[in-house]
Design a protein around this motif. Structure first.
Motif, PDB file in Angstrom:
ATOM      1  N   ASP A 105       1.220  -1.734   6.832  1.00 13.95           N
ATOM      2  CA  ASP A 105       2.459  -2.274   7.211  1.00 13.95           C
ATOM      3  C   ASP A 105       4.288  -1.728   6.665  1.00 13.95           C
ATOM      4  OD1 ASP A 105       1.689  -4.849   7.961  1.00 13.95           O
ATOM      5  OD2 ASP A 105       2.348  -5.783   6.558  1.00 13.95           O
ATOM      6  N   ASN A 106       3.830  -0.639   5.948  1.00 14.23           N
ATOM      7  CA  ASN A 106       4.805   0.397   5.550  1.00 14.23           C
ATOM      8  C   ASN A 106       4.377   1.068   5.770  1.00 14.23           C
ATOM      9  OD1 ASN A 106       6.267   1.109   3.207  1.00 14.23           O
ATOM     10  ND2 ASN A 106       4.489   2.708   2.618  1.00 14.23           N
ATOM     11  N   HIS A 107       3.976   1.733   6.437  1.00 14.92           N
ATOM     12  CA  HIS A 107       4.073   3.008   7.260  1.00 14.92           C
ATOM     13  C   HIS A 107       4.889   3.053   8.485  1.00 14.92           C
ATOM     14  CE1 HIS A 107       2.454   6.983   9.407  1.00 14.92           C
ATOM     15  NE2 HIS A 107       2.818   6.392  10.562  1.00 14.92           N
ATOM     16  N   ILE A 108       4.265   1.240   9.356  1.00 10.39           N
ATOM     17  CA  ILE A 108       5.107   1.228  10.320  1.00 10.39           C
ATOM     18  C   ILE A 108       6.717   1.310   9.809  1.00 10.39           C
ATOM     19  CG2 ILE A 108       5.694  -0.989  11.507  1.00 10.39           C
ATOM     20  CD1 ILE A 108       2.954  -1.725  11.957  1.00 10.39           C
ATOM     21  N   THR A 109       7.235   0.472   8.624  1.00  6.90           N
ATOM     22  CA  THR A 109       8.322   0.461   7.846  1.00  6.90           C
ATOM     23  C   THR A 109       9.004   1.343   7.582  1.00  6.90           C
ATOM     24  OG1 THR A 109       7.824  -2.116   7.330  1.00  6.90           O
ATOM     25  CG2 THR A 109       9.766  -1.027   6.452  1.00  6.90           C
ATOM     26  N   GLN A 110       8.170   2.400   7.200  1.00 15.49           N
ATOM     27  CA  GLN A 110       9.396   3.349   6.337  1.00 15.49           C
ATOM     28  C   GLN A 110       9.615   4.904   7.651  1.00 15.49           C
ATOM     29  OE1 GLN A 110       9.611   4.110   3.635  1.00 15.49           O
ATOM     30  NE2 GLN A 110       8.884   2.777   2.893  1.00 15.49           N
ATOM     31  N   VAL A 111       8.423   4.459   8.387  1.00 18.01           N
ATOM     32  CA  VAL A 111       8.976   5.920  10.271  1.00 18.01           C
ATOM     33  C   VAL A 111      10.010   5.088  11.609  1.00 18.01           C
ATOM     34  CG1 VAL A 111       7.297   6.648  11.767  1.00 18.01           C
ATOM     35  CG2 VAL A 111       6.335   6.546   9.466  1.00 18.01           C
ATOM     36  N   MET A 112       9.653   3.602  10.993  1.00 11.60           N
ATOM     37  CA  MET A 112      11.220   3.010  12.327  1.00 11.60           C
ATOM     38  C   MET A 112      12.139   3.062  11.003  1.00 11.60           C
ATOM     39  SD  MET A 112       9.080  -0.014  14.034  1.00 11.60           S
ATOM     40  CE  MET A 112      10.454  -0.340  15.106  1.00 11.60           C
ATOM     41  N   ASN A 113      12.187   2.909   9.913  1.00 12.11           N
ATOM     42  CA  ASN A 113      13.109   3.043   9.421  1.00 12.11           C
ATOM     43  C   ASN A 113      13.901   4.759   9.191  1.00 12.11           C
ATOM     44  OD1 ASN A 113      14.423   0.521   8.728  1.00 12.11           O
ATOM     45  ND2 ASN A 113      12.459   0.313   7.022  1.00 12.11           N
ATOM     46  N   HIS A 114      13.078   5.510   9.499  1.00 13.36           N
ATOM     47  CA  HIS A 114      13.809   6.802   9.402  1.00 13.36           C
ATOM     48  C   HIS A 114      14.046   7.130  10.942  1.00 13.36           C
ATOM     49  CE1 HIS A 114      13.933  11.293   7.986  1.00 13.36           C
ATOM     50  NE2 HIS A 114      13.411  11.082   9.443  1.00 13.36           N
ATOM     51  N   PHE A 115      13.212   7.004  11.944  1.00 10.79           N
ATOM     52  CA  PHE A 115      13.785   7.242  12.730  1.00 10.79           C
ATOM     53  C   PHE A 115      15.447   6.331  13.862  1.00 10.79           C
ATOM     54  CE2 PHE A 115      10.141  10.520  12.325  1.00 10.79           C
ATOM     55  CZ  PHE A 115      10.883  10.729  12.368  1.00 10.79           C
ATOM     56  N   GLY A 147      -8.970  -8.376  15.400  1.00  8.97           N
ATOM     57  CA  GLY A 147      -8.388  -7.836  16.427  1.00  8.97           C
ATOM     58  C   GLY A 147      -6.709  -8.623  16.058  1.00  8.97           C
ATOM     59  N   GLY A 148      -6.274  -9.149  15.247  1.00  9.92           N
ATOM     60  CA  GLY A 148      -4.738  -9.849  14.891  1.00  9.92           C
ATOM     61  C   GLY A 148      -4.385  -8.544  14.653  1.00  9.92           C
ATOM     62  N   PHE A 149      -5.083  -6.762  14.348  1.00 14.07           N
ATOM     63  CA  PHE A 149      -3.742  -6.662  13.551  1.00 14.07           C
ATOM     64  C   PHE A 149      -3.210  -6.089  15.130  1.00 14.07           C
ATOM     65  CE2 PHE A 149      -6.311  -3.565  16.499  1.00 14.07           C
ATOM     66  CZ  PHE A 149      -5.627  -2.533  15.894  1.00 14.07           C
ATOM     67  N   ILE A 150      -2.786  -6.131  16.331  1.00 18.32           N
ATOM     68  CA  ILE A 150      -2.492  -5.780  17.051  1.00 18.32           C
ATOM     69  C   ILE A 150      -1.044  -6.256  17.169  1.00 18.32           C
ATOM     70  CG2 ILE A 150      -1.548  -4.991  20.132  1.00 18.32           C
ATOM     71  CD1 ILE A 150      -4.794  -5.132  19.514  1.00 18.32           C
ATOM     72  N   GLU A 151      -1.385  -7.691  16.807  1.00 14.86           N
ATOM     73  CA  GLU A 151      -0.138  -8.424  16.915  1.00 14.86           C
ATOM     74  C   GLU A 151       0.932  -8.948  15.499  1.00 14.86           C
ATOM     75  OE1 GLU A 151      -0.925 -12.813  17.585  1.00 14.86           O
ATOM     76  OE2 GLU A 151       0.377 -13.693  16.806  1.00 14.86           O
ATOM     77  N   HIS A 152       0.359  -8.116  14.726  1.00 14.01           N
ATOM     78  CA  HIS A 152       0.525  -7.204  13.792  1.00 14.01           C
ATOM     79  C   HIS A 152       1.916  -6.981  13.394  1.00 14.01           C
ATOM     80  CE1 HIS A 152       0.394  -8.959   9.072  1.00 14.01           C
ATOM     81  NE2 HIS A 152       1.569  -7.250   9.057  1.00 14.01           N
ATOM     82  N   ALA A 153       1.382  -5.594  14.190  1.00 12.62           N
ATOM     83  CA  ALA A 153       1.835  -4.334  14.554  1.00 12.62           C
ATOM     84  C   ALA A 153       3.091  -4.437  15.075  1.00 12.62           C
ATOM     85  CB  ALA A 153       1.040  -3.921  14.580  1.00 12.62           C
ATOM     86  N   PHE A 154       3.464  -5.652  16.275  1.00 14.75           N
ATOM     87  CA  PHE A 154       4.116  -5.817  16.669  1.00 14.75           C
ATOM     88  C   PHE A 154       5.243  -6.266  16.379  1.00 14.75           C
ATOM     89  CE2 PHE A 154       4.305  -3.747  20.930  1.00 14.75           C
ATOM     90  CZ  PHE A 154       2.706  -3.304  20.968  1.00 14.75           C
ATOM     91  N   ARG A 155       4.488  -7.238  15.517  1.00  5.73           N
ATOM     92  CA  ARG A 155       5.210  -8.823  14.920  1.00  5.73           C
ATOM     93  C   ARG A 155       6.187  -8.036  13.458  1.00  5.73           C
ATOM     94  NH1 ARG A 155       5.642 -14.304  16.373  1.00  5.73           N
ATOM     95  NH2 ARG A 155       3.573 -14.697  16.815  1.00  5.73           N
ATOM     96  N   THR A 156       5.754  -6.923  12.937  1.00  4.61           N
ATOM     97  CA  THR A 156       5.916  -6.269  11.705  1.00  4.61           C
ATOM     98  C   THR A 156       7.339  -5.511  12.318  1.00  4.61           C
ATOM     99  OG1 THR A 156       4.313  -6.423  10.402  1.00  4.61           O
ATOM    100  CG2 THR A 156       5.873  -4.337  10.094  1.00  4.61           C
ATOM    101  N   ALA A 157       6.836  -4.270  13.373  1.00 10.77           N
ATOM    102  CA  ALA A 157       7.414  -3.351  13.456  1.00 10.77           C
ATOM    103  C   ALA A 157       9.186  -4.332  14.616  1.00 10.77           C
ATOM    104  CB  ALA A 157       7.099  -3.057  15.425  1.00 10.77           C
TER     105      ALA A 157
END
Ligand code: G3I
Length: 301
Positions: A105-115, A147-157
């Motif tokens: 979650d932190n990786h998605i958040t930090q990288v997306m926020n940076h760009f 398997g829910g990690f994919i859905e979780h990643a999209f919701r976080t993004a």
């Protein structure tokens, strides 16, 4: 039109390439890049090992170089990629489940926020399905989070950025009858039915010398009918046959929601599979027959 980008733009599409930051200073490379392409995917610079080599310690230098180049030359960017089992720094695989979830979650958040504001579409999850199967592949994410990690990643993004397009990206999902294609199709159908935020599917397009499967257009149409945009995201074809390139581009042009095509490198010498000479320019930067074929196809034949 006399360049790939301008020719694709005639139908509202883009034509892109993968770019390596350490080649931007090579004038032969940059000249072709800026003449021909209006979308850029960083080949390695936005991957987890490049952006967060140690936990919580982010490094965006080489990715920022590419973004700056794109902004200076009017090129849009595809972000590649947030969650992938490959090019994952060792520390990620060593985490226990709860910690891994926090780190993802932190990786998605930090990288997306940076760009934020600088990216057209993100490959949120890359290559999560197993070859020859309808199932997910084993990975630290799959094995520890389920398997829910994919859905979780999209919701976080989506929670990080409400405006950027969120894509799933994979290879060997171009042939409609393949199990892997059907597995990804079922996932996207389920996501759309349940309101999981997904906007696009990237079909990598790493093809053998026979070119794309005959069903490519069928596959693109079927996914588009689910309500997502589709793109060819990493196109390269062994020996770069003109017909294989033309067929791939034609399949995209035939599908309204196919918004663009990206090749995975500029010159054959830039390719991850350089022994196959799979790209549109030779090692000297000269356009190959496949280049002319693609340009003519984009120009309407
Ligand atoms: O950066 C290191 C460098 O420090 C080191 O000296 C050198 C020694 O081998 O390796 C360098 O890293 C390499 C990296 O590319 C940057 O050049 C890696 O070894 C190499 O494995 C890596 O390959 C990339 C590959 O993904 C890794 O999986 C390719 O460039 C890149 O084209 C390829 O791209 C993938 C897409 O992201 C996803 N889809 C498939 C596609 C082709 O494999």
């Amino acid at each position: 039109a006399s360049s790939l980008g301008a020719a694709a733009a005639q139908s509202g599409r883009y034509f892109g390439t993968a770019v390596a930051a350490n080649k931007l200073g090579t004038s032969a490379y940059a000249t072709i890049l800026d003449r021909e392409f209006n979308m850029i995917t960083p080949e390695n610079e936005m991957k987890w090992d490049a952006t967060e080599p140690a936990r919580g310690s982010f490094s965006f230098g080489s990715a920022d170089q590419i973004v700056s180049h794109a902004q200076a030359h009017g090129q849009r960017m595809r972000g590649h990629t947030l969650v992938w089992h490959s090019q994952l720094p060792g520390w990620v695989g060593g985490l226990a489940a709860a910690d891994l979830q926090t780190a993802m979650d932190n990786h998605i958040t930090q990288v997306m926020n940076h760009f934020k504001g600088k990216i057209y579409a993100w490959d949120v999850v890359n290559e999560a399905f197993a070859d020859g199967s309808t199932q997910h592949r084993s990975s630290p994410f799959q094995d520890k989070l389920g398997g829910g990690f994919i859905e979780h990643a999209f919701r976080t993004a989506r929670s990080v950025d409400a405006n950027v397009k969120l894509c799933y990206n994979d290879y060997n999902i171009e042939n409609w009858s393949d199990a892997k294609t059907q597995g990804v199709y079922s996932m996207v159908k389920d996501f759309k039915a349940r309101g999981v935020p997904i906007d696009c599917v990237g079909f990598q397009g790493h093809f053998g010398s026979g070119g794309p499967p005959a069903s490519l257009q069928t596959t693109l149409s079927a996914f588009a009918a689910l309500g997502v945009d589709v793109q060819i995201t990493e196109l390269d074809i062994a020996q770069a046959p003109s017909s294989g390139y033309a067929n791939t581009v034609n399949a995209c042009l035939a599908v309204a929601r196919c918004t663009g095509v990206t090749v995975w490198g500029i010159r054959d010498s830039d390719s991850w599979r350089s022994g196959d000479n799979p790209l549109l320019f030779d090692g000297n930067g000269n356009a190959k027959a496949a280049y002319t074929s693609v340009l003519n196809t984009l120009n309407g034949g």
